[in-house]
Design a protein around this motif. Structure first.
Motif, PDB file in Angstrom:
ATOM      1  N   ALA A 110      62.054 -50.656  47.227  1.00 38.46           N
ATOM      2  CA  ALA A 110      63.194 -51.412  47.745  1.00 38.46           C
ATOM      3  C   ALA A 110      62.834 -52.161  49.010  1.00 38.46           C
ATOM      4  O   ALA A 110      63.258 -53.310  49.219  1.00 38.46           O
ATOM      5  CB  ALA A 110      64.365 -50.458  48.009  1.00 38.46           C
ATOM      6  N   LEU A 131      66.733 -50.524  44.854  1.00 36.55           N
ATOM      7  CA  LEU A 131      67.809 -50.161  45.783  1.00 36.55           C
ATOM      8  C   LEU A 131      69.015 -49.618  45.025  1.00 36.55           C
ATOM      9  O   LEU A 131      69.626 -48.622  45.428  1.00 36.55           O
ATOM     10  CB  LEU A 131      68.205 -51.375  46.619  1.00 36.55           C
ATOM     11  CG  LEU A 131      69.294 -51.154  47.673  1.00 36.55           C
ATOM     12  CD1 LEU A 131      68.861 -50.100  48.679  1.00 36.55           C
ATOM     13  CD2 LEU A 131      69.634 -52.460  48.385  1.00 36.55           C
ATOM     14  N   ALA A 132      69.351 -50.257  43.916  1.00 35.65           N
ATOM     15  CA  ALA A 132      70.484 -49.785  43.111  1.00 35.65           C
ATOM     16  C   ALA A 132      70.210 -48.404  42.529  1.00 35.65           C
ATOM     17  O   ALA A 132      71.116 -47.557  42.460  1.00 35.65           O
ATOM     18  CB  ALA A 132      70.769 -50.787  41.989  1.00 35.65           C
ATOM     19  N   GLY A 174      61.448 -55.387  48.494  1.00 37.41           N
ATOM     20  CA  GLY A 174      62.355 -56.444  48.043  1.00 37.41           C
ATOM     21  C   GLY A 174      62.962 -56.242  46.682  1.00 37.41           C
ATOM     22  O   GLY A 174      63.592 -57.164  46.147  1.00 37.41           O
ATOM     23  N   SER A 175      62.835 -55.065  46.101  1.00 38.17           N
ATOM     24  CA  SER A 175      63.368 -54.825  44.761  1.00 38.17           C
ATOM     25  C   SER A 175      64.833 -54.394  44.832  1.00 38.17           C
ATOM     26  O   SER A 175      65.146 -53.290  45.284  1.00 38.17           O
ATOM     27  CB  SER A 175      62.540 -53.750  44.046  1.00 38.17           C
ATOM     28  OG  SER A 175      63.155 -53.382  42.823  1.00 38.17           O
ATOM     29  N   ASP A 176      65.740 -55.270  44.389  1.00 34.96           N
ATOM     30  CA  ASP A 176      67.157 -54.926  44.341  1.00 34.96           C
ATOM     31  C   ASP A 176      67.418 -53.840  43.298  1.00 34.96           C
ATOM     32  O   ASP A 176      68.319 -53.016  43.457  1.00 34.96           O
ATOM     33  CB  ASP A 176      67.988 -56.171  44.018  1.00 34.96           C
ATOM     34  CG  ASP A 176      67.968 -57.183  45.150  1.00 34.96           C
ATOM     35  OD1 ASP A 176      67.734 -56.774  46.305  1.00 34.96           O
ATOM     36  OD2 ASP A 176      68.161 -58.388  44.878  1.00 34.96           O
ATOM     37  N   GLU A 177      66.632 -53.867  42.213  1.00 38.92           N
ATOM     38  CA  GLU A 177      66.790 -52.852  41.170  1.00 38.92           C
ATOM     39  C   GLU A 177      66.483 -51.462  41.711  1.00 38.92           C
ATOM     40  O   GLU A 177      67.193 -50.494  41.415  1.00 38.92           O
ATOM     41  CB  GLU A 177      65.857 -53.174  40.001  1.00 38.92           C
ATOM     42  CG  GLU A 177      65.976 -52.200  38.836  1.00 38.92           C
ATOM     43  CD  GLU A 177      65.022 -52.531  37.711  1.00 38.92           C
ATOM     44  OE1 GLU A 177      64.915 -51.713  36.778  1.00 38.92           O
ATOM     45  OE2 GLU A 177      64.386 -53.601  37.759  1.00 38.92           O
TER      46      GLU A 177
END
Length: 313
Positions: free
Chosen positions: A265, A273-274, A268-271
């Motif tokens: 995350a 973070l979710a 830069g990974s939004d996936e």
């Protein structure tokens, strides 16, 4: 002195190889290693599945009661009750003598909960007792908290004090690797400041940490957590492609590993973070992010954004 089986069990636990801890058969109930082995097995279960309740013990020891209280804390919607239960167990070890390893379990689990809830001073107080100073898990947690406070100097002192009695224990090697990521070797500092007369910022001893994690991840099945540690050391060295490879290896081994997801995350990974919000909703990163968002929203109310300028005809 630990038995060979207990030594191996602790090694698995310290390397975050929790499945190996759970799969390791327990010794006979009349063995001196039975209770500590059971405690490590239960703690490994909590590490993999915090929401799962623990089996009831026939004759709960202080160590078991601490694990049970920590389990209740992890599962509770209201953390206050869980913290109070842990405080009660800590009070029972205060002033007691010759509790041995059980005191360490009580203090490290309680301090972990206090630290997670932002009670940093209480966590350090819990770890400052005489018995805790001779317990490597308490030492390791103390150093972690000190590093989180940006007090690498205190973490270094904690490490040096433990080196006087802990020899070359695996957990001590891990502590030294964490501290090395944040501190500069005295010999390097002296050379730069006295001989070369430099006042620039000297990078910490990243290589030392990297080689520790490299050695620990050359086993047939290293844990995802150790692979994440190796990735962090590689990032500190500036070896980004190698770090990405280590992180990919960690996520392949355990797609739900919170620390691997956090590092992903931060890349830069939004996936990722979710997914952290699903698998580790109480993770400190999420708390810090939520607090930062709240401060940002508050700051926005204090400033009026001017209208966009338009070109005149």
């Amino acid at each position: 002195m630990d038995s060979e089986e207990l030594y191996q069990l602790k090694s698995y636990f310290y390397q975050a190889n929790y499945k190996a801890v759970i799969d390791h058969p327990l010794p006979e109930e009349d063995s001196p290693s039975y209770l500590p082995s059971l405690i490590y097995s239960l703690r490994a279960r909590l590490a993999l599945s915090p929401a799962s309740p623990l089996p009831q013990a026939k004759d709960p020891s202080l160590a078991y009661r601490a694990v049970a209280a920590f389990s209740s804390y992890l599962r509770a919607a209201d953390k206050v009750e869980g913290l109070d239960e842990l405080r009660e167990v800590v009070l029972e070890v205060e002033g007691e003598e010759e509790l041995g390893w059980e005191e360490g379990v009580v203090r490290v689990l309680s301090a972990t909960a206090f630290w997670r809830e932002g009670e940093t001073e209480e966590a350090l107080d819990t770890l400052s007792a005489e018995g805790a100073r001779r317990d490597l898990e308490c030492v390791a947690l103390t150093a972690q908290i000190q590093l989180s406070l940006n007090r690498a100097d205190l973490a270094q002192k904690t490490l040096e004090a433990a080196k006087k009695w802990a020899d070359d224990a695996l957990l001590l090697q891990l502590v030294e690797a964490w501290v090395s990521l944040r501190t500069v070797r005295p010999s390097v500092r002296q050379t730069c400041t006295r001989v070369l007369n430099l006042s620039c910022q000297i990078p910490p001893n990243y290589n030392s940490s990297y080689y520790t994690f490299l050695e620990l991840t050359t086993v047939p099945s290293p844990s995802a957590t150790l692979l994440v540690n190796r990735a962090i050391a590689q990032l500190c060295q500036g070896n980004v492609p190698e770090a990405e490879g280590s992180l990919a290896e960690a996520l392949e081994k355990d797609p739900s590993n919170p620390e691997a997801l956090v590092l992903n995350a931060r890349a830069g990974s939004d996936e990722a973070l979710a997914k952290i919000k699903q698998v580790a909703p109480d993770h400190p990163m999420l708390k810090a992010l939520s607090e930062a968002e709240a401060r940002f929203e508050e700051a926005k109310t204090k400033w009026e954004v001017p209208p966009l300028a338009t070109a005149s005809a």
